[in-house]
Design a protein around this motif. Structure first.
Motif, short mmCIF file in Angstrom:
data_model
loop_
_atom_site.label_atom_id
_atom_site.label_comp_id
_atom_site.label_asym_id
_atom_site.label_seq_id
_atom_site.Cartn_x
_atom_site.Cartn_y
_atom_site.Cartn_z
N VAL A 49 -5.02 -8.62 11.69
CA VAL A 49 -5.65 -7.53 10.95
C VAL A 49 -4.75 -7.02 9.82
O VAL A 49 -5.21 -6.77 8.70
N ALA A 50 -3.47 -6.86 10.09
CA ALA A 50 -2.56 -6.32 9.08
C ALA A 50 -2.48 -7.25 7.88
O ALA A 50 -2.54 -6.81 6.71
N ALA A 51 -2.32 -8.56 8.12
CA ALA A 51 -2.23 -9.52 7.02
C ALA A 51 -3.51 -9.54 6.21
O ALA A 51 -3.49 -9.60 4.97
N ASP A 94 -9.17 -0.73 -13.13
CA ASP A 94 -8.05 0.20 -13.29
C ASP A 94 -8.41 1.51 -12.60
O ASP A 94 -9.10 2.36 -13.16
N ARG A 95 -7.97 1.65 -11.32
CA ARG A 95 -8.24 2.84 -10.54
C ARG A 95 -6.94 3.27 -9.85
O ARG A 95 -5.93 2.57 -9.87
N ASN A 96 -7.00 4.43 -9.24
CA ASN A 96 -5.86 4.92 -8.47
C ASN A 96 -5.98 4.33 -7.06
O ASN A 96 -6.55 4.93 -6.15
N TRP A 97 -5.40 3.13 -6.85
CA TRP A 97 -5.57 2.39 -5.59
C TRP A 97 -4.60 2.89 -4.53
O TRP A 97 -3.44 3.17 -4.82
N ARG A 98 -5.09 2.95 -3.29
CA ARG A 98 -4.24 3.36 -2.18
C ARG A 98 -4.56 2.52 -0.94
O ARG A 98 -5.70 2.09 -0.73
N LEU A 99 -3.52 2.33 -0.12
CA LEU A 99 -3.67 1.64 1.17
C LEU A 99 -3.50 2.68 2.27
O LEU A 99 -2.40 3.15 2.53
N ASP A 100 -4.60 3.06 2.92
CA ASP A 100 -4.57 4.14 3.91
C ASP A 100 -3.82 3.75 5.18
O ASP A 100 -2.92 4.45 5.63
N ALA A 101 -4.20 2.63 5.78
CA ALA A 101 -3.62 2.23 7.07
C ALA A 101 -3.89 0.76 7.30
O ALA A 101 -4.80 0.17 6.70
N THR A 161 -8.09 -0.27 11.10
CA THR A 161 -7.52 0.20 12.36
C THR A 161 -8.27 -0.47 13.52
O THR A 161 -9.40 -0.94 13.35
N ILE A 162 -7.60 -0.51 14.67
CA ILE A 162 -8.21 -1.07 15.89
C ILE A 162 -8.17 0.00 16.97
O ILE A 162 -7.12 0.58 17.24
N SER A 163 -9.34 0.25 17.61
CA SER A 163 -9.39 1.21 18.71
C SER A 163 -10.63 0.94 19.55
O SER A 163 -11.70 0.60 19.01
N PHE A 167 -12.81 -1.64 9.14
CA PHE A 167 -12.35 -1.84 7.76
C PHE A 167 -13.14 -0.86 6.89
O PHE A 167 -14.37 -0.82 6.96
N TRP A 168 -12.41 -0.10 6.08
CA TRP A 168 -13.13 0.86 5.26
C TRP A 168 -12.68 0.81 3.80
O TRP A 168 -11.57 0.39 3.48
#
Length: 519
Positions: free
Chosen positions: A365-367, A381-388, A427-429, A435-436
């Motif tokens: 999942v992480a990879a 061109d956006r303000n990209w972020r990696l949440d988790a 995330t996994i739970s 995936f979002w």
């Protein structure tokens, strides 16, 4: 010749009519009902007759034993003895017998003769019952005096009884229907060690058997009437029970592609009601499928008609100017590319319903999340972020999940500005992987939140026109459902939107044939 043809046609129609009648469920139910009831009657009536005869024989034998018991008590102890069976006599009979001095215990041949005479004269046997006394091996007296031929003084049976030396219970059958059989009990009388007489209680069974036979005949007659009434009621009841089937047949016959409105009213519970409910549910699914297909064809035709019109119009207006030819060529190629992407999307949605749509593999999942984030940043061109990033292994189709997330990212870029934030995470739970794709764009109106997952749907109040055909979110939904998952949307108008793909970590057993060995 024509008369022969008409007769042949009439015969064929009659045969077809009878075959149809015999083949109906209502007729088969009635025939089975007739067979079962007939079998019950065939088995139960003889059994009832045998049981009735057995009960009659038991009653007769009980009465014979009571007579013998009274006789044996009197001849052994006398009427005044405390050992006498008084319970077998009514009070009036006992008082009458007690005054007769001849009913004392006999001690000689003459006293036995007087005892027999007094005892027989005091008894009133039931119908078909005979009390018979033998003295010195010969017939002496009977009560009543009139006897059937089989009990004549010199008959074989009477001679047999006269020679009895031990008590005996038996039954003798005869071919004469007026007698049928004789049930009897014998009681030899011994005085001073010598058998001087024999007392016999006999009963002819023809009367009871005739009464039993008459009862059986009455039962058969009543049963026949009950059977006829039961068949009529069964025919009416089966017609009422099978009425939904006839309605189902009529509904099926009246169903066509242009008319799918027919439904069956469901009443009560049981298999018929369940069948009607299932039919109505099937018609609902068919109606939705036909409506979806019709809308799909209409929307697809509309989507394809626009680029075709554009291409045709520019080609018709194009002249020999090299610069205009180049512009037209670029525009035609762009429209053809858009048509090609549209066709590929439609093919993808069609493949989503096939069993070989997914090629499952074990994925980290992480990879996968890092890979998705890296590909997303290139799109705009956006303000990209990696949440988790979730940690663990899942079994999915890597290419399809990438396609679904990229469609969500593409959708987010079309509804955001350069200064907006687009975030990706996983995330996994609880056995599920999420995936979002989250953005801070214009959001989605409440009225559009369910509709946007339909094919060719677009948000009604979007600030900008999407370049696609409205199949992106439909593809995301199809990929998620192919993995036995789902797509969730959380949004507020003006405050962005968050699309989440929820999938099981392990595929269900039914998807094991789509799993590819990583080795």
């Amino acid at each position: 010749m024509s008369n022969e043809s008409n007769d042949s046609g009439t015969t064929s129609n009659l045969i077809r009519g009878w075959r149809k009648f015999l083949g109906e469920a209502r007729t088969r139910i009635l025939l089975w009902y007739v067979l079962i009831i007939t079998f019950i009657f065939v088995v139960s009536i003889p059994a009832f007759r045998l049981l009735l005869h057995a009960r009659v024989d038991m009653r007769v034998n009980r009465e014979l034993r009571e007579k013998i018991k009274v006789f044996h008590s009197l001849v052994t102890y006398g009427i005044t003895s405390d050992h006498t069976e008084k319970d077998a006599l009514d009070i009036q009979q006992f008082e009458m017998l007690r005054t007769d001095e001849r009913l004392q215990r006999p001690s000689s041949r003459q006293q036995l003769k007087d005892f027999f005479k007094a005892f027989l004269s005091s008894q009133l046997p039931d119908d078909d019952t005979f009390l018979i006394a033998f003295l010195d091996g010969k017939f002496y007296r009977s009560s009543p005096r009139g006897r059937p031929e089989q009990l004549a003084e010199n008959s074989q049976l009477m001679q047999y009884w006269a020679k009895q030396t031990q008590p005996e219970q038996g039954e003798k059958h005869f071919s004469d229907s007026s007698v049928h059989s004789i049930l009897y009990l014998t009681q030899p009388v011994k005085i001073n060690g010598e058998i001087l007489g024999v007392f016999v209680v006999a009963h002819t069974s023809a009367g009871e058997h005739a009464e039993a036979l008459e009862a059986v005949i009455v039962i058969v007659q009543v049963s026949c009437v009950v059977l006829v009434v039961a068949l009529v009621l069964a025919w009416v009841a089966s017609g009422h029970v099978l009425a939904p089937l006839r309605m189902l047949i009529a509904a099926i016959r009246s169903t066509s592609e242009s008319d799918l409105q027919k439904r069956i009213s469901v009443q009560g519970q049981g298999e018929i009601a369940e069948l009607a409910t299932t039919f109505n549910e099937m018609m609902d699914r068919l109606q939705r499928a036909f409506t979806s297909q019709r809308n799909f064809i209409n929307d697809a035709g509309h989507e394809l008609q626009t680029p075709i019109t554009i291409i045709r119009g520019h080609l018709e207006l194009m002249d020999n100017d090299p610069e205009e030819i180049e512009e037209t060529r670029i525009l035609v190629l762009d429209e053809l590319d858009r048509m090609s992407r549209f066709v590929e999307d439609m093919i993808l949605l069609a493949k989503a319903e096939r069993s070989d749509f997914l090629q499952l593999k074990t994925v980290d999942v992480a990879a996968l999340t890092e890979e998705l984030y890296a590909k997303a940043k290139i799109l705009a061109d956006r303000n990209w972020r990696l949440d988790a990033m979730g940690k663990g292994q899942i079994v999915v189709d890597r290419q399809r999940i990438t396609q679904a997330v990229m469609n969500l990212v593409q959708n987010a870029t079309q509804h955001t500005k350069n200064t907006d934030v687009i975030s990706i995470g996983s995330t996994i739970s609880n056995g599920k992987v999420h995936f979002w794709v989250r953005d801070t764009g214009e959001g989605i109106a409440v009225s559009d939140q369910q509709r946007i997952f339909e094919r060719f749907a677009r948000a009604a109040h979007s600030r900008r026109r999407s370049e696609g055909a409205g199949l992106g979110l439909s593809i995301v939904k199809a990929i998620a459902e192919a993995h036995c998952g789902m797509v969730k949307l959380r949004t507020q108008p003006g405050n962005g939107a968050k699309f989440t793909i929820v999938l099981p970590v392990e595929p269900p057993p039914m998807m094991n044939d789509q799993l590819i060995d990583n080795s």
